[in-house]
Scaffold this motif. Structure first.
Motif, PDB file in Angstrom:
ATOM      1  N   SER A 192      11.504  20.910  -8.818  1.00  0.00           N
ATOM      2  CA  SER A 192      12.373  21.704  -9.681  1.00  0.00           C
ATOM      3  C   SER A 192      12.007  21.404 -11.131  1.00  0.00           C
ATOM      4  N   ARG A 193      12.544  22.186 -12.026  1.00  0.00           N
ATOM      5  CA  ARG A 193      12.300  21.931 -13.446  1.00  0.00           C
ATOM      6  C   ARG A 193      12.824  20.562 -13.840  1.00  0.00           C
ATOM      7  N   GLU A 194      13.973  20.175 -13.288  1.00  0.00           N
ATOM      8  CA  GLU A 194      14.547  18.872 -13.603  1.00  0.00           C
ATOM      9  C   GLU A 194      13.630  17.736 -13.149  1.00  0.00           C
ATOM     10  N   ARG A 195      13.049  17.868 -11.943  1.00  0.00           N
ATOM     11  CA  ARG A 195      12.127  16.844 -11.452  1.00  0.00           C
ATOM     12  C   ARG A 195      10.874  16.761 -12.305  1.00  0.00           C
ATOM     13  N   VAL A 196      10.392  17.906 -12.770  1.00  0.00           N
ATOM     14  CA  VAL A 196       9.205  17.912 -13.628  1.00  0.00           C
ATOM     15  C   VAL A 196       9.508  17.178 -14.934  1.00  0.00           C
ATOM     16  N   VAL A 197      10.662  17.439 -15.516  1.00  0.00           N
ATOM     17  CA  VAL A 197      11.034  16.762 -16.771  1.00  0.00           C
ATOM     18  C   VAL A 197      11.238  15.269 -16.532  1.00  0.00           C
ATOM     19  N   THR A 201       8.938   9.714 -17.397  1.00  0.00           N
ATOM     20  CA  THR A 201       8.374   8.487 -16.832  1.00  0.00           C
ATOM     21  C   THR A 201       6.963   8.249 -17.358  1.00  0.00           C
ATOM     22  N   VAL A 202       6.161   9.300 -17.390  1.00  0.00           N
ATOM     23  CA  VAL A 202       4.794   9.182 -17.914  1.00  0.00           C
ATOM     24  C   VAL A 202       4.819   8.873 -19.400  1.00  0.00           C
ATOM     25  N   VAL A 253       1.667  14.138 -15.065  1.00  0.00           N
ATOM     26  CA  VAL A 253       3.019  14.504 -14.652  1.00  0.00           C
ATOM     27  C   VAL A 253       3.016  14.936 -13.188  1.00  0.00           C
ATOM     28  N   ALA A 254       2.020  15.719 -12.781  1.00  0.00           N
ATOM     29  CA  ALA A 254       1.932  16.155 -11.395  1.00  0.00           C
ATOM     30  C   ALA A 254       1.767  14.963 -10.459  1.00  0.00           C
ATOM     31  N   LEU A 303       3.282  22.686 -10.899  1.00  0.00           N
ATOM     32  CA  LEU A 303       4.106  22.534 -12.092  1.00  0.00           C
ATOM     33  C   LEU A 303       4.361  23.874 -12.769  1.00  0.00           C
ATOM     34  N   TYR A 304       3.371  24.755 -12.687  1.00  0.00           N
ATOM     35  CA  TYR A 304       3.452  25.997 -13.458  1.00  0.00           C
ATOM     36  C   TYR A 304       4.424  27.017 -12.867  1.00  0.00           C
ATOM     37  N   ALA A 305       5.019  26.692 -11.756  1.00  0.00           N
ATOM     38  CA  ALA A 305       6.117  27.517 -11.260  1.00  0.00           C
ATOM     39  C   ALA A 305       7.413  27.198 -11.990  1.00  0.00           C
ATOM     40  N   HIS A 306       7.400  26.095 -12.766  1.00  0.00           N
ATOM     41  CA  HIS A 306       8.618  25.645 -13.436  1.00  0.00           C
ATOM     42  C   HIS A 306       8.459  25.518 -14.947  1.00  0.00           C
ATOM     43  N   VAL A 307       7.243  25.270 -15.431  1.00  0.00           N
ATOM     44  CA  VAL A 307       6.976  25.217 -16.869  1.00  0.00           C
ATOM     45  C   VAL A 307       5.712  26.020 -17.136  1.00  0.00           C
ATOM     46  N   SER A 308       5.657  26.656 -18.286  1.00  0.00           N
ATOM     47  CA  SER A 308       4.518  27.533 -18.563  1.00  0.00           C
ATOM     48  C   SER A 308       3.339  26.792 -19.183  1.00  0.00           C
TER      49      SER A 308
END
Length: 257
Positions: A35-40, A45-46, A60-61, A71-76
């Motif tokens: 999800s977008r939250e998990r990506v953030v 963390t990184v 990040v991935a 990742l690009y399904a949630h951030v551009s």
């Protein structure tokens, strides 16, 4: 026979003709959907581990345990991700209801809180300085800060500049703190962002140096040597903020007699 401890019949031994069964397979817990939250979360963390220069979509991935393409399904883009991280800091950050009698106290509270939020993550001040906070998520905060200044009675021209002035001061101060922290970590051979410089040792060295300068060439540095770099970072921040607030207050209209 019963099991005296449990008070229930004891389990019988396996019968001779019972076939040996393999142990049940251990089922891995279902992975939380990306999800977008998990990506953030992974990006923070990184960032804390490697700093802004080491923050990449690939890292990040890897932290999130997914392919980069996911990742690009949630951030551009990386810039989009940085903006989301910046906006995350404001989550739950409540701006005060403007009070003209307490406007300086309200700005102090805002500035101190914002500084501590930036300090919570490595290099966050760099991200803050690189992104204009005029997104849909952040506009209400900008509006609320301007309301504090205008309700206090500051002229519109000064109120329009005051928000940027305060933000620049906070970002710059935290950026300097982060640079000294990273320098201390490098000297300690530890790349962790948790290292802290020994301010007392540094202050003593600087004061002794200033006091040793030729008086005819550096009379003011010598005279103020014992007062320079004596305060903690918190005290320095508050003093600088007070200088700004007193300057802004000088623009308030004089009370009518």
């Amino acid at each position: 026979m019963t099991d005296e401890t449990a008070g229930t019949p004891a389990s019988p031994p396996p019968s001779p003709w019972e076939r040996e069964r393999p142990a049940p397979a251990r089922v891995a817990p279902a992975r939380e959907p990306l999800s977008r939250e998990r990506v953030v979360d992974a990006a923070f963390t990184v960032l804390d581990r490697q700093g802004l220069d080491g923050l990449s979509m690939r890292q990040v991935a890897a932290e999130a345990g997914v392919a980069v393409s996911a990742l690009y399904a949630h951030v551009s883009s990386k810039d989009d991700l940085l903006e989301l991280m910046y906006a995350r800091l404001f989550a739950g950050f409540a701006m005060p209801v403007p009070d003209p009698e307490r406007w300086r106290e309200q700005v102090r509270d805002y500035a101190r809180s914002w500084r501590h939020l930036l300090l919570a993550h490595r290099d966050m001040a760099r991200i803050s300085m690189a992104h204009v906070p005029f997104t849909a998520e952040l506009l209400p905060h900008v509006e609320a800060l301007l309301a504090v200044f205008r309700t206090a009675g500051l002229p519109d021209r000064i109120a329009a500049e005051a928000g940027d002035l305060i933000s620049t001061y906070i970002d710059g101060f935290v950026l300097e703190e982060g640079m000294w922290r990273d320098r201390a970590a490098l000297q300690a051979g530890d790349k962790s962002s948790l290292a802290r410089p020994d301010w007392r040792e540094m202050a003593g060295e600087m004061q002794n140096y200033f006091a040793s300068l030729p008086e005819q060439d550096f009379p003011h540095l010598r005279a103020l040597a014992g007062l320079m770099v004596t305060d903690t970072a918190d005290e320095r921040f508050d003093i600088g903020l007070e200088i700004i607030l007193r300057g802004l207050a000088s623009y308030l209209p004089s009370p009518s007699v």
